[in-house]
Design a protein around this motif. Structure first.
Motif, PDB file in Angstrom:
ATOM      1  N   GLY A  92       0.821  -1.200   0.000  1.00  0.00           N
ATOM      2  CA  GLY A  92       0.000   0.000   0.000  1.00  0.00           C
ATOM      3  C   GLY A  92       0.856   1.252   0.000  1.00  0.00           C
ATOM      4  N   TYR A  93       0.217   2.400   0.240  1.00  0.00           N
ATOM      5  CA  TYR A  93       0.926   3.676   0.124  1.00  0.00           C
ATOM      6  C   TYR A  93       1.577   4.133   1.430  1.00  0.00           C
ATOM      7  CZ  TYR A  93      -1.037   4.272  -4.535  1.00  0.00           C
ATOM      8  OH  TYR A  93      -1.343   4.115  -5.863  1.00  0.00           O
ATOM      9  N   GLY A  94       0.922   3.943   2.563  1.00  0.00           N
ATOM     10  CA  GLY A  94       1.501   4.326   3.837  1.00  0.00           C
ATOM     11  C   GLY A  94       1.337   5.793   4.184  1.00  0.00           C
ATOM     12  N   VAL A  95       1.745   6.138   5.397  1.00  0.00           N
ATOM     13  CA  VAL A  95       1.608   7.492   5.929  1.00  0.00           C
ATOM     14  C   VAL A  95       2.475   8.460   5.119  1.00  0.00           C
ATOM     15  CG1 VAL A  95       2.011   8.953   7.947  1.00  0.00           C
ATOM     16  CG2 VAL A  95       1.124   6.623   8.230  1.00  0.00           C
ATOM     17  N   GLY A  96       1.929   9.640   4.838  1.00  0.00           N
ATOM     18  CA  GLY A  96       2.683  10.660   4.136  1.00  0.00           C
ATOM     19  C   GLY A  96       2.812  10.421   2.649  1.00  0.00           C
ATOM     20  N   SER A  97       1.933   9.589   2.095  1.00  0.00           N
ATOM     21  CA  SER A  97       2.062   9.184   0.692  1.00  0.00           C
ATOM     22  C   SER A  97       1.263  10.050  -0.266  1.00  0.00           C
ATOM     23  CB  SER A  97       1.617   7.729   0.536  1.00  0.00           C
ATOM     24  OG  SER A  97       0.287   7.562   1.001  1.00  0.00           O
ATOM     25  N   ALA A  98       0.501  11.005   0.233  1.00  0.00           N
ATOM     26  CA  ALA A  98      -0.311  11.837  -0.650  1.00  0.00           C
ATOM     27  C   ALA A  98      -0.562  13.191  -0.019  1.00  0.00           C
ATOM     28  CB  ALA A  98      -1.648  11.156  -0.964  1.00  0.00           C
ATOM     29  N   ALA A  99      -0.729  14.168  -0.879  1.00  0.00           N
ATOM     30  CA  ALA A  99      -1.165  15.498  -0.463  1.00  0.00           C
ATOM     31  C   ALA A  99      -2.610  15.654  -0.913  1.00  0.00           C
ATOM     32  CB  ALA A  99      -0.289  16.574  -1.078  1.00  0.00           C
ATOM     33  N   PHE A 100      -3.543  15.449   0.025  1.00  0.00           N
ATOM     34  CA  PHE A 100      -4.961  15.677  -0.265  1.00  0.00           C
ATOM     35  C   PHE A 100      -5.219  17.170  -0.131  1.00  0.00           C
ATOM     36  CE2 PHE A 100      -5.044  11.199   0.529  1.00  0.00           C
ATOM     37  CZ  PHE A 100      -6.124  10.709  -0.205  1.00  0.00           C
ATOM     38  N   LEU A 101      -5.765  17.771  -1.178  1.00  0.00           N
ATOM     39  CA  LEU A 101      -6.032  19.206  -1.209  1.00  0.00           C
ATOM     40  C   LEU A 101      -7.499  19.398  -1.553  1.00  0.00           C
ATOM     41  CD1 LEU A 101      -2.765  20.144  -3.084  1.00  0.00           C
ATOM     42  CD2 LEU A 101      -3.293  20.724  -0.704  1.00  0.00           C
ATOM     43  N   GLU A 102      -8.302  19.624  -0.513  1.00  0.00           N
ATOM     44  CA  GLU A 102      -9.766  19.636  -0.633  1.00  0.00           C
ATOM     45  C   GLU A 102     -10.270  21.070  -0.431  1.00  0.00           C
ATOM     46  OE1 GLU A 102     -10.457  16.956   2.622  1.00  0.00           O
ATOM     47  OE2 GLU A 102      -8.643  15.911   1.969  1.00  0.00           O
ATOM     48  N   PHE A 103     -10.715  21.690  -1.513  1.00  0.00           N
ATOM     49  CA  PHE A 103     -11.128  23.085  -1.472  1.00  0.00           C
ATOM     50  C   PHE A 103     -12.583  23.177  -1.039  1.00  0.00           C
ATOM     51  CE2 PHE A 103      -7.471  22.861  -4.140  1.00  0.00           C
ATOM     52  CZ  PHE A 103      -6.780  24.038  -3.898  1.00  0.00           C
ATOM     53  N   HIS A 104     -12.830  23.843   0.081  1.00  0.00           N
ATOM     54  CA  HIS A 104     -14.192  23.994   0.583  1.00  0.00           C
ATOM     55  C   HIS A 104     -14.257  25.101   1.626  1.00  0.00           C
ATOM     56  CE1 HIS A 104     -13.227  21.780   4.327  1.00  0.00           C
ATOM     57  NE2 HIS A 104     -12.713  20.802   3.597  1.00  0.00           N
ATOM     58  N   ALA A 105     -15.442  25.318   2.168  1.00  0.00           N
ATOM     59  CA  ALA A 105     -15.652  26.326   3.206  1.00  0.00           C
ATOM     60  C   ALA A 105     -15.223  25.770   4.566  1.00  0.00           C
ATOM     61  CB  ALA A 105     -17.125  26.731   3.232  1.00  0.00           C
ATOM     62  N   PRO A 106     -15.117  26.618   5.599  1.00  0.00           N
ATOM     63  CA  PRO A 106     -14.712  26.140   6.920  1.00  0.00           C
ATOM     64  C   PRO A 106     -15.648  25.064   7.466  1.00  0.00           C
ATOM     65  CG  PRO A 106     -14.647  28.531   6.837  1.00  0.00           C
ATOM     66  CD  PRO A 106     -15.308  28.081   5.589  1.00  0.00           C
ATOM     67  N   LEU A 107     -15.137  24.241   8.344  1.00  0.00           N
ATOM     68  CA  LEU A 107     -15.919  23.196   8.996  1.00  0.00           C
ATOM     69  C   LEU A 107     -17.109  23.825   9.725  1.00  0.00           C
ATOM     70  CD1 LEU A 107     -12.933  22.095   8.687  1.00  0.00           C
ATOM     71  CD2 LEU A 107     -13.452  20.606  10.628  1.00  0.00           C
ATOM     72  N   ALA A 108     -18.312  23.275   9.498  1.00  0.00           N
ATOM     73  CA  ALA A 108     -19.520  23.743  10.170  1.00  0.00           C
ATOM     74  C   ALA A 108     -19.609  25.260  10.123  1.00  0.00           C
ATOM     75  CB  ALA A 108     -19.552  23.231  11.615  1.00  0.00           C
ATOM     76  N   ALA A 109     -19.483  25.830   8.933  1.00  0.00           N
ATOM     77  CA  ALA A 109     -19.387  27.286   8.785  1.00  0.00           C
ATOM     78  C   ALA A 109     -20.596  28.013   9.352  1.00  0.00           C
ATOM     79  CB  ALA A 109     -19.201  27.641   7.309  1.00  0.00           C
ATOM     80  N   TRP A 110     -21.798  27.423   9.198  1.00  0.00           N
ATOM     81  CA  TRP A 110     -22.997  28.122   9.674  1.00  0.00           C
ATOM     82  C   TRP A 110     -23.038  28.180  11.203  1.00  0.00           C
ATOM     83  CZ3 TRP A 110     -23.128  22.896   9.207  1.00  0.00           C
ATOM     84  CH2 TRP A 110     -23.834  22.171  10.167  1.00  0.00           C
ATOM     85  N   LEU A 111     -22.334  27.255  11.865  1.00  0.00           N
ATOM     86  CA  LEU A 111     -22.266  27.263  13.333  1.00  0.00           C
ATOM     87  C   LEU A 111     -21.204  28.232  13.856  1.00  0.00           C
ATOM     88  CD1 LEU A 111     -22.526  23.488  14.397  1.00  0.00           C
ATOM     89  CD2 LEU A 111     -24.124  25.328  14.951  1.00  0.00           C
ATOM     90  N   HIS A 112     -20.233  28.530  13.007  1.00  0.00           N
ATOM     91  CA  HIS A 112     -19.088  29.338  13.444  1.00  0.00           C
ATOM     92  C   HIS A 112     -18.864  30.489  12.460  1.00  0.00           C
ATOM     93  CE1 HIS A 112     -18.134  26.230  16.377  1.00  0.00           C
ATOM     94  NE2 HIS A 112     -18.208  25.335  15.408  1.00  0.00           N
ATOM     95  N   PRO A 113     -19.766  31.477  12.453  1.00  0.00           N
ATOM     96  CA  PRO A 113     -19.640  32.591  11.494  1.00  0.00           C
ATOM     97  C   PRO A 113     -18.337  33.360  11.641  1.00  0.00           C
ATOM     98  CG  PRO A 113     -21.282  33.073  13.191  1.00  0.00           C
ATOM     99  CD  PRO A 113     -20.941  31.626  13.331  1.00  0.00           C
ATOM    100  N   GLU A 114     -17.709  33.275  12.810  1.00  0.00           N
ATOM    101  CA  GLU A 114     -16.451  33.986  13.019  1.00  0.00           C
ATOM    102  C   GLU A 114     -15.308  33.393  12.189  1.00  0.00           C
ATOM    103  OE1 GLU A 114     -17.000  31.011  16.447  1.00  0.00           O
ATOM    104  OE2 GLU A 114     -18.218  32.258  15.130  1.00  0.00           O
ATOM    105  N   THR A 115     -15.493  32.184  11.635  1.00  0.00           N
ATOM    106  CA  THR A 115     -14.465  31.568  10.794  1.00  0.00           C
ATOM    107  C   THR A 115     -14.709  31.804   9.305  1.00  0.00           C
ATOM    108  OG1 THR A 115     -15.613  29.428  10.595  1.00  0.00           O
ATOM    109  CG2 THR A 115     -14.181  29.747  12.514  1.00  0.00           C
ATOM    110  N   VAL A 116     -15.819  32.475   8.980  1.00  0.00           N
ATOM    111  CA  VAL A 116     -16.191  32.725   7.586  1.00  0.00           C
ATOM    112  C   VAL A 116     -15.657  34.088   7.162  1.00  0.00           C
ATOM    113  CG1 VAL A 116     -18.103  33.033   5.971  1.00  0.00           C
ATOM    114  CG2 VAL A 116     -18.251  31.296   7.770  1.00  0.00           C
ATOM    115  N   ARG A 117     -14.810  34.128   6.145  1.00  0.00           N
ATOM    116  CA  ARG A 117     -14.162  35.377   5.738  1.00  0.00           C
ATOM    117  C   ARG A 117     -14.680  35.922   4.403  1.00  0.00           C
ATOM    118  NH1 ARG A 117      -7.866  34.169   6.200  1.00  0.00           N
ATOM    119  NH2 ARG A 117      -7.683  36.428   6.387  1.00  0.00           N
ATOM    120  N   ASP A 118     -15.476  35.125   3.700  1.00  0.00           N
ATOM    121  CA  ASP A 118     -15.949  35.570   2.389  1.00  0.00           C
ATOM    122  C   ASP A 118     -17.468  35.695   2.331  1.00  0.00           C
ATOM    123  OD1 ASP A 118     -16.735  32.936   2.387  1.00  0.00           O
ATOM    124  OD2 ASP A 118     -15.683  32.371   0.551  1.00  0.00           O
TER     125      ASP A 118
END
Length: 433
Positions: free
Chosen positions: A376-402
């Motif tokens: 298999g690939y093992g730890v550190g074998s990929a750079a996952f780059l997932e473009f999205h809004a902050p976690l639970a953005a509607w619960l934490h408006p202070e983390t929303v910048r746009d």
């Protein structure tokens, strides 16, 4: 050739740029709308830039490898939460699947777990006539896909109809191969659209591609080529989201300056590798970008939904330079570089910290292609780059910048987010080969 409605959900659909040397191609699996392979061919060498198993169905043994994620990317707290937007009211009840208190990537049967339906352009409901003309005329290869998520599925209110465009864009002037020269081979473009079909309801929505990149694995040079620690990484992000002990948002953004999270200047991923007690270490954090002109149009208001609207053309014409150059991942050893742009407000960076060496690894990456053989690939074998809004953005408006709290109302508005990846190649110099 466009896929048909009889498409086997595990049969790969190939998108390729025609008549280009070097070449760029993408293999898409309808189940989970996952990117099974991303091929680059240059200097007589073929690279597959994403990790994963050899056989498409083996993705069932390892979730979230190159799949679409929805309705909500990343981690949500389990519970019941009230929602309100534009007069619409509802609730969301995230279902535990990672731990008793955490719902991960949309729940037990998220967008990654279902077959997506191929669409002919004439069947699209969420892309305008002008956009479909742009797709047919300007993209070198493309496909459209749809999925309808039922009201109440995984605890989310409202019937949600989603369409996704996956395409390849040719470079404007394909340059010839010249040793030592960097050239653009083409771009991967993904546009996510969605609409609530139930009037008066509201849902949180945060869609992304959970793709994992390794730019050296196809060199098949042992453990070093399987690790992304030598890859160079650059972020525009100046903030990182603070997490609690189970990986949920703590509702605060912290400055990256002076920490292992500061990738504003290019450096190798392994240069400040995070370590944890009794764990593999590595990165698994959400990084927030400063707002830029492209950080817009997350929601298309009903009055703007016309046959003439053409946001797709804007995406295709966006030059990933300056502030629009959000993330850059590169390898001197392979000569491959990927530059990412998006209207999303940040990126989750994950280094495959819990990967198992007993899982399957592609043959092009030096594996047997089969499970259980310790390749298999093992730890550190990929750079996952997932473009999205902050976690639970509607619960934490202070983390929303746009300004985008990730709520979508059933009033005719359309969710709209995109990511574009420009792929470059430069013949490696002798001292790094």
């Amino acid at each position: 050739m466009s896929p048909t409605t009889e498409q086997d959900p595990w049969q790969p659909v190939l998108l390729a740029l025609p008549s280009l040397t070097p070449s760029l191609a993408l293999e898409l699996i309808p189940h989970g709308l996952l990117i099974h392979r991303l091929f680059v061919q240059a200097d007589g060498k073929t690279h597959d830039l994403v990790i994963g198993p050899e056989q498409p169905r083996d993705h069932l043994k390892k979730k979230y490898v190159n799949t679409i994620i929805g309705r909500y990317a990343n981690r949500l707290p389990v519970g019941e939460f009230s929602l309100e937007r534009e007069g619409a009211k509802g609730t969301v009840k995230p279902i535990s699947n990672e731990s008793p208190t955490v719902s991960l990537h949309g729940g037990t049967t998220g967008f990654d777990s279902v077959p997506w339906t191929p669409l002919q352009p004439s069947g699209s409901k969420l892309f305008s006539s002008a956009e479909l003309a742009t797709i047919n005329g300007d993209l070198g290869a493309s496909s459209l896909w749809s999925y309808t998520d039922k009201d109440g599925e995984n605890g989310f209110d409202g019937t949600l109809y989603t369409e996704v465009l996956v395409g390849l864009l040719s470079p404007s002037n394909p340059p010839s191969i010249a040793r030592g020269d960097e050239f653009l081979m083409g771009s991967v473009v993904i546009v996510y659209r969605a609409k609530l079909l139930d009037q008066g309801k509201v849902t949180p929505l945060n869609i992304t591609q959970h793709w994992g990149f390794n730019l050296t694995a196809s060199l098949q040079e042992g453990a070093d080529s399987l690790s992304v620690k030598s890859h160079s990484l650059t972020f525009k992000a100046d903030k990182v989201l603070e997490l609690d002990k189970v990986g949920l948002s703590a509702g605060k953004l912290q400055d990256v300056a002076g920490t292992a999270h500061d990738f504003r200047t290019a450096r190798t991923i392994g240069s400040q590798w995070p370590t944890v007690e009794n764990g593999p270490g590595g990165y698994d954090w959400y990084y927030s970008f400063p707002r830029t002109p492209a950080a817009k149009d997350h929601r298309i208001e009903p009055t703007r939904v016309t046959p003439q609207l053409n946001l797709v053309k804007e995406v295709l014409e966006t030059k990933l330079e300056g502030e629009e150059r959000k993330v850059e991942l590169a390898s001197e050893k392979s000569g491959v570089k990927i530059v990412f742009g998006s209207n999303q407000s940040g990126v989750q960076f994950y280094t495959n910290n819990f990967a198992s060496t007993t899982s399957a690894r592609k043959k092009i990456h030096g594996g047997s292609g089969a499970d259980g053989e310790g390749q298999g690939y093992g730890v550190g074998s990929a750079a996952f780059l997932e473009f999205h809004a902050p976690l639970a953005a509607w619960l934490h408006p202070e983390t929303v910048r746009d300004g985008f709290d990730t709520l979508l109302a059933g009033n005719g508005e359309v969710y709209n987010n995109w990511v574009k990846a420009d792929i470059y190649y430069k013949t490696p110099s002798a001292d790094v080969q």
